[in-house]
Write a protein that holds these residues in place. Structure first.
Motif, PDB file in Angstrom:
ATOM      1  N   PRO A 134       0.680  -1.404  -0.123  1.00  0.00           N
ATOM      2  CA  PRO A 134      -0.443  -0.361   0.391  1.00  0.00           C
ATOM      3  C   PRO A 134       0.799   1.334  -0.614  1.00  0.00           C
ATOM      4  O   PRO A 134       0.646   2.366  -0.089  1.00  0.00           O
ATOM      5  CB  PRO A 134      -0.662  -0.177   1.208  1.00  0.00           C
ATOM      6  N   ARG A 135       1.775   1.062  -0.445  1.00  0.00           N
ATOM      7  CA  ARG A 135       3.062   2.508   0.286  1.00  0.00           C
ATOM      8  C   ARG A 135       4.087   2.189  -0.216  1.00  0.00           C
ATOM      9  O   ARG A 135       4.329   0.993  -1.303  1.00  0.00           O
ATOM     10  CB  ARG A 135       3.849   2.481   1.234  1.00  0.00           C
ATOM     11  N   ASP A 136       4.809   3.318  -1.259  1.00  0.00           N
ATOM     12  CA  ASP A 136       6.309   2.901  -1.907  1.00  0.00           C
ATOM     13  C   ASP A 136       6.748   2.141  -0.814  1.00  0.00           C
ATOM     14  O   ASP A 136       7.172   2.657  -0.003  1.00  0.00           O
ATOM     15  CB  ASP A 136       5.885   4.474  -2.208  1.00  0.00           C
ATOM     16  N   LEU A 137       7.799   1.305  -1.470  1.00  0.00           N
ATOM     17  CA  LEU A 137       9.166   0.676  -0.635  1.00  0.00           C
ATOM     18  C   LEU A 137      10.728   1.227  -1.123  1.00  0.00           C
ATOM     19  O   LEU A 137      10.988   0.839  -0.483  1.00  0.00           O
ATOM     20  CB  LEU A 137       8.769  -0.997  -0.846  1.00  0.00           C
ATOM     21  N   THR A 138      10.630   2.078  -1.982  1.00  0.00           N
ATOM     22  CA  THR A 138      11.615   2.732  -2.328  1.00  0.00           C
ATOM     23  C   THR A 138      12.605   3.135  -1.000  1.00  0.00           C
ATOM     24  O   THR A 138      12.264   3.856  -0.296  1.00  0.00           O
ATOM     25  CB  THR A 138      11.741   3.972  -3.073  1.00  0.00           C
ATOM     26  N   GLY A 139      13.668   2.142  -1.165  1.00  0.00           N
ATOM     27  CA  GLY A 139      14.739   2.572   0.094  1.00  0.00           C
ATOM     28  C   GLY A 139      14.219   1.574   1.349  1.00  0.00           C
ATOM     29  O   GLY A 139      14.789   2.179   2.035  1.00  0.00           O
ATOM     30  N   LEU A 140      13.416   1.143   1.395  1.00  0.00           N
ATOM     31  CA  LEU A 140      12.757   0.503   2.673  1.00  0.00           C
ATOM     32  C   LEU A 140      13.710  -0.794   3.069  1.00  0.00           C
ATOM     33  O   LEU A 140      13.917  -1.758   2.427  1.00  0.00           O
ATOM     34  CB  LEU A 140      11.470   0.477   2.689  1.00  0.00           C
ATOM     35  N   GLY A 141      14.466  -0.389   4.158  1.00  0.00           N
ATOM     36  CA  GLY A 141      15.310  -2.583   4.168  1.00  0.00           C
ATOM     37  C   GLY A 141      15.420  -2.664   5.498  1.00  0.00           C
ATOM     38  O   GLY A 141      15.371  -1.503   6.631  1.00  0.00           O
ATOM     39  N   ALA A 142      15.763  -3.930   6.253  1.00  0.00           N
ATOM     40  CA  ALA A 142      16.499  -4.816   6.802  1.00  0.00           C
ATOM     41  C   ALA A 142      17.613  -3.715   8.230  1.00  0.00           C
ATOM     42  O   ALA A 142      18.113  -2.637   7.393  1.00  0.00           O
ATOM     43  CB  ALA A 142      16.608  -5.872   6.743  1.00  0.00           C
ATOM     44  N   LEU A 143      17.451  -3.747   9.480  1.00  0.00           N
ATOM     45  CA  LEU A 143      18.489  -3.005  10.093  1.00  0.00           C
ATOM     46  C   LEU A 143      20.309  -3.501   9.347  1.00  0.00           C
ATOM     47  O   LEU A 143      20.743  -3.330  10.012  1.00  0.00           O
ATOM     48  CB  LEU A 143      18.433  -2.840  11.243  1.00  0.00           C
ATOM     49  N   THR A 144      19.206  -5.165   9.185  1.00  0.00           N
ATOM     50  CA  THR A 144      21.017  -5.675   8.939  1.00  0.00           C
ATOM     51  C   THR A 144      22.485  -5.467   7.815  1.00  0.00           C
ATOM     52  O   THR A 144      21.422  -4.459   7.221  1.00  0.00           O
ATOM     53  CB  THR A 144      20.555  -7.786   8.697  1.00  0.00           C
ATOM     54  N   GLN A 145      23.466  -5.895   7.311  1.00  0.00           N
ATOM     55  CA  GLN A 145      23.855  -4.948   6.466  1.00  0.00           C
ATOM     56  C   GLN A 145      23.959  -5.282   5.462  1.00  0.00           C
ATOM     57  O   GLN A 145      23.814  -3.976   4.176  1.00  0.00           O
ATOM     58  CB  GLN A 145      25.392  -5.371   6.595  1.00  0.00           C
ATOM     59  N   ASP A 146      22.713  -6.166   5.030  1.00  0.00           N
ATOM     60  CA  ASP A 146      21.988  -6.654   4.293  1.00  0.00           C
ATOM     61  C   ASP A 146      21.164  -5.916   3.129  1.00  0.00           C
ATOM     62  O   ASP A 146      20.974  -5.654   2.090  1.00  0.00           O
ATOM     63  CB  ASP A 146      22.077  -8.411   3.852  1.00  0.00           C
ATOM     64  N   ALA A 147      20.670  -5.161   4.490  1.00  0.00           N
ATOM     65  CA  ALA A 147      19.449  -4.348   3.973  1.00  0.00           C
ATOM     66  C   ALA A 147      18.866  -4.556   2.699  1.00  0.00           C
ATOM     67  O   ALA A 147      17.906  -4.214   2.819  1.00  0.00           O
ATOM     68  CB  ALA A 147      20.613  -2.810   3.854  1.00  0.00           C
ATOM     69  N   GLU A 148      17.839  -5.933   3.445  1.00  0.00           N
ATOM     70  CA  GLU A 148      17.204  -6.494   1.967  1.00  0.00           C
ATOM     71  C   GLU A 148      15.440  -6.494   2.655  1.00  0.00           C
ATOM     72  O   GLU A 148      15.806  -6.414   3.953  1.00  0.00           O
ATOM     73  CB  GLU A 148      16.918  -8.013   2.196  1.00  0.00           C
ATOM     74  N   LEU A 149      14.820  -5.449   2.187  1.00  0.00           N
ATOM     75  CA  LEU A 149      13.317  -5.548   2.108  1.00  0.00           C
ATOM     76  C   LEU A 149      13.059  -7.414   1.723  1.00  0.00           C
ATOM     77  O   LEU A 149      11.589  -7.700   2.615  1.00  0.00           O
ATOM     78  CB  LEU A 149      12.703  -5.244   0.908  1.00  0.00           C
ATOM     79  N   PHE A 150      13.365  -8.569   1.400  1.00  0.00           N
ATOM     80  CA  PHE A 150      13.011  -9.411   1.022  1.00  0.00           C
ATOM     81  C   PHE A 150      14.156 -10.311   0.734  1.00  0.00           C
ATOM     82  O   PHE A 150      14.878  -9.516  -0.369  1.00  0.00           O
ATOM     83  CB  PHE A 150      12.224  -9.353   0.224  1.00  0.00           C
TER      84      PHE A 150
END
Length: 808
Positions: A134-150
């Motif tokens: 429901p939102r723009d996911l650009t730049g959203l990532g995990a707190l870990t070093q890989d910063a993956e969203l999924f």
């Protein structure tokens, strides 16, 4: 009563009513990035604690708490034709895919968490995954070093700048996005979705996150032996297995009970639908779900939680108690919406908790999330109690290495004094806007354990002695709040025991202070028995306010508050109801200089409410009558019983009523009840809606008498007896508290209690922080609360009316 530990966790399971979205917001400084990140992480921690307790029956042990956010084994159905991953979801094959929600994904705190809808299917050796947001996911990532969203089969993905995504496409979906990608899908597919996420401008963590340790986090290893700081909530793990089945799940319905719906679709049979109500994890905002089924030889399951943001209860509290929490509301803030209002309400809550903190030390948990923060939940209050107990035990049994050595409790042992440097660091002085002088110097490893003496003297290189010392600190700065005007001279020395360094000096010119500006925007709100004033004042350290009142302007005004206030609101409950008074407000700086008075404003309080506003007679069990609102059901705990006009407590039993308007002491106030003490206890609490030296009030048997405590003011007196009914009344008229036993005045106390709202329930037969020491072993009858101070003749008559016999 020496202390009470308030349970201050903010909880709510309800959804926000749309009408509350337009309430005015409190005027206060915008929260810092660190504060918003801390509050955001506090919501995640709340969910993790609740989820851990729901699964295991207890909260995971600190500090190694890391809770799986969810897991599933679901089918990966075969579709007839390939799918083009173009971010559009326009192929008919997606209608036959497995579909399930994933979340909550914690986005920026001001936006709140979100749910993703995931679709998955296969065609030949290719698997297709679609994620709808429901939102723009650009730049959203995990707190870990890989910063993956999924991640798919261990390969991390996140939406980069301009919507870029390796192996797939990102397309718009209204205000949100659709991600489509194709991956090799010959065998089982593993999906992983990060729950604790941050927006990363330019691909980097925001600077504030590093000060909280977010750049050092990791997913827990299977061995759980690593020392890397962990996430609160581990990623959601989903296994997709090749199948001719499809499972389609729906997000929980927000209206009414939260329900989970899953439908299994097979090619050779009718769809099988399952619906279940979600399990509420207490009052944490967490709803847990568990679903499993076996079709043929295939076992499928899904497990996780949904999170209802704790907004509704806080907004409702603000609506009820706006004069306390949102005293600084302005029309320009109207319409900012629920999130802005909740942010400001959270700030007000944090300030209330800091004012209520009665611990002798500030305890910081050893976890990078909370470095530099005072943690405000019940678990830390318990830890503080443990620390206090341990400290007392250590002082009672000190370690003595040398026989006959003098034992000085609380004094550290030193093998040898710390050496004093040849000269202290350079001393700097800066004049602040309030004409205070801020002194600062550099601290180094060589000065750890040393004390700093601060002196102010008559000349540039004066000789420091006991007469010139103005401060002693271990910090790297010192504030001289009220230096005289003119050239001021300061010296700094380092000390270690009896050793002292040579001094260093500095000087600064102090300008004559100016009186504060005139307060503006004074308004008055008339309510039964009280007038609440609000105003705008100068923003400067140390500025406080005096409030004066006159009858008709002909006589000189009378100052209402004996000590100047720091807040921008005041409630006058001492005026004659219906009589018009003229009020003025004056700002005073820390030197006692008064600025010009505000423009006067006239107001008259409404007539007092004569009837009790809250009554519990126990005639029909535990049901209270609230004036103008009808009956309110209470809750019995432990072995407590309520019937035939009596609440029987003891053996851990007590009763509670949820907090409701009318229980606050921001007005003239009285509490009346009868109590029978069956057996002695250290300090039993008869009725309580507050905490010691904090907000709220309570009636208690304390020492050799009774105690009527309200907002930090204690009124003691009387002579309790065991095995008989005692009529108790505590009153407050705006300036003085009175305590009555069996119709006679037994105690009085002058004071101006803390008028902040106690957020906890009304407790009968126990204290707000339950303990055997506070347990009433006996009975309670006829609790009444009034929004006026009962007069002595009324109290005497009430003590005679319907008095129960003292034969039990």
């Amino acid at each position: 009563m020496s202390a009470g530990w308030p349970r201050t966790l903010l909880k709510s399971l309800a959804c926000l009513a749309a009408s509350l979205a337009f309430l005015p917001a409190a005027r206060s400084a915008e929260p810092t990035p660190e504060q918003t990140l801390y509050w955001w992480q506090d919501e995640i921690r709340t969910a993790a604690f609740a989820l851990s307790e729901a699964r295991t029956g207890k909260v995971a042990q600190w500090p190694q708490i890391s809770v799986p956010a969810g897991s599933a084994v679901l089918p990966l159905p075969n579709v007839a034709s390939p799918i083009r991953p173009d971010g559009r979801l326009d192929e008919a094959a997606w209608q036959k895919a497995t579909r399930f929600p994933v979340g909550p994904v914690f986005d920026q705190w001001r936006q709140g968490p979100l749910l993703l809808t995931v679709r998955a299917c296969r065609s030949g050796d290719t698997a297709y995954v679609a994620i709808q947001s429901p939102r723009d996911l650009t730049g959203l990532g995990a707190l870990t070093q890989d910063a993956e969203l999924f991640a798919v089969n261990g390969k991390p993905y996140h939406v980069g700048p301009n919507g870029s995504l390796p192996d797939g496409s990102v397309g718009p979906d209204g205000v949100g996005q659709v991600i489509e990608l194709a991956v090799p899908g010959k065998g089982e597919i593993g999906l992983s979705f990060a729950v604790e996420t941050l927006r990363r401008p330019g691909g980097r963590l925001p600077p504030a996150s590093k000060s909280l340790g977010f750049d050092r986090l990791a997913v827990p290893s299977p061995s759980r032996n690593d020392r890397q700081p962990w996430l609160w909530l581990e990623p959601v793990q989903v296994r997709l297995v090749a199948s001719d089945l499809a499972v389609q799940m729906e997000s929980p319905r927000q209206a009414g009970p939260m329900r989970f719906i899953a439908k299994v679709i097979a090619t050779d049979r009718e769809p099988v639908a399952a619906e279940q109500e979600l399990q509420s994890c207490g009052d944490s905002g967490v709803y847990r779900y568990q679903w499993q089924t076996t079709i043929g030889q295939q076992e499928l399951h899904a497990e996780g939680f949904w999170y209802a943001e704790p907004v509704a209860a806080e907004i409702a509290k603000i609506e009820r108690e706006g004069s306390v929490v949102l005293a600084q509301a302005t029309s320009s803030d109207v319409g900012r919406g629920r999130r802005e209002l909740y942010c400001r309400a959270r700030q007000a809550r944090a300030l209330e908790q800091l004012r209520a903190l009665d611990a002798p030390l500030l305890f910081v948990k050893q976890h990078p999330y909370f470095a530099g923060h005072i943690y405000d939940d019940f678990y830390t209050w318990q830890m503080l109690e443990i620390i206090r107990y341990t400290q007392a035990e250590a002082l009672a049994r000190p370690r003595v290495d040398m026989p006959g050595a003098e034992i000085v409790p609380g004094e550290c042992r030193l093998q040898s004094p710390m050496p004093v440097p040849a000269s202290p660091p350079a001393l700097a002085a800066q004049l602040r806007g309030d004409c205070a002088v801020e002194l600062s110097w550099q601290r180094t490893a060589a000065t750890i354990g040393l004390m700093y003496e601060v002196h102010r003297g008559p000349s540039a290189r004066f000789a420091p002695d006991a007469s010139t010392q103005i401060g002693l600190t271990t910090a790297g700065k010192f504030i001289d709040p009220e230096p005289p005007a003119g050239q001021q001279h300061y010296a700094l020395l380092l000390t270690s025991g009896t050793r002292r360094s040579a001094p260093v000096w500095t000087s600064v010119e102090v300008a004559p202070p100016s009186p504060p500006d005139k307060p503006g925007g004074v308004s008055a709100e008339a309510m039964p028995g009280k007038v609440t004033l609000r105003w705008n004042g100068p923003v400067a350290p140390g500025v406080r306010y005096r409030i004066s009142r006159s009858d008709d302007g002909s006589a000189g005004p009378v100052q209402l508050n004996p000590e100047p206030l720091t807040s921008l609101t005041y409630t006058d409950v001492t005026g004659e109801p219906g009589k018009t008074y003229r009020y003025v407000v004056c700002a005073v700086n820390r030197r006692g200089q008064a600025g010009p008075e505000s423009d006067p404003i006239e107001a008259a309080s409404l007539p007092e409410i004569r009837e009790p506003v809250f009554v519990v007679d126990f005639a029909k069990g535990l049901r209270a009558e609230r004036l103008g609102s009808g009956p309110v059901e209470g809750r019995l705990h432990g072995a407590a019983k309520a019937a035939d006009g009596t609440l029987v407590t003891g053996a851990g039993g007590f009763a509670t009523f949820e907090h409701a308007p009318g229980l606050e002491i921001d007005k003239a106030f009285s509490v009346e009840c009868r109590v029978w003490i069956e057996r002695e206890a250290p300090m039993p609490v008869i009725a309580c809606c507050g905490a010691y030296n904090a907000a709220g009030w309570f009636l208690q048997r304390y020492g050799g008498g009774w105690r009527w405590h309200l907002g930090g003011v204690s009124c003691d007196g009387g002579h309790p007896s065991v095995g008989r009914w005692t009529h108790l009344v505590g009153t407050y008229d705006g300036r003085k508290a009175h305590l009555y036993q069996d119709g006679r005045l037994v105690g009085s106390a002058d004071g101006y209690p803390n008028q902040a709202t106690w957020q906890g329930p009304l407790v009968l037969g126990q204290y707000s922080h339950q303990s055997p020491s506070y347990q009433v072993e006996g009975k309670i009858r006829e609790l009444r609360i009034y929004h006026r101070a009962l007069q002595p003749e009324e109290v005497a008559q009430r003590a005679k009316n319907d008095a129960p016999q003292n034969d039990g």
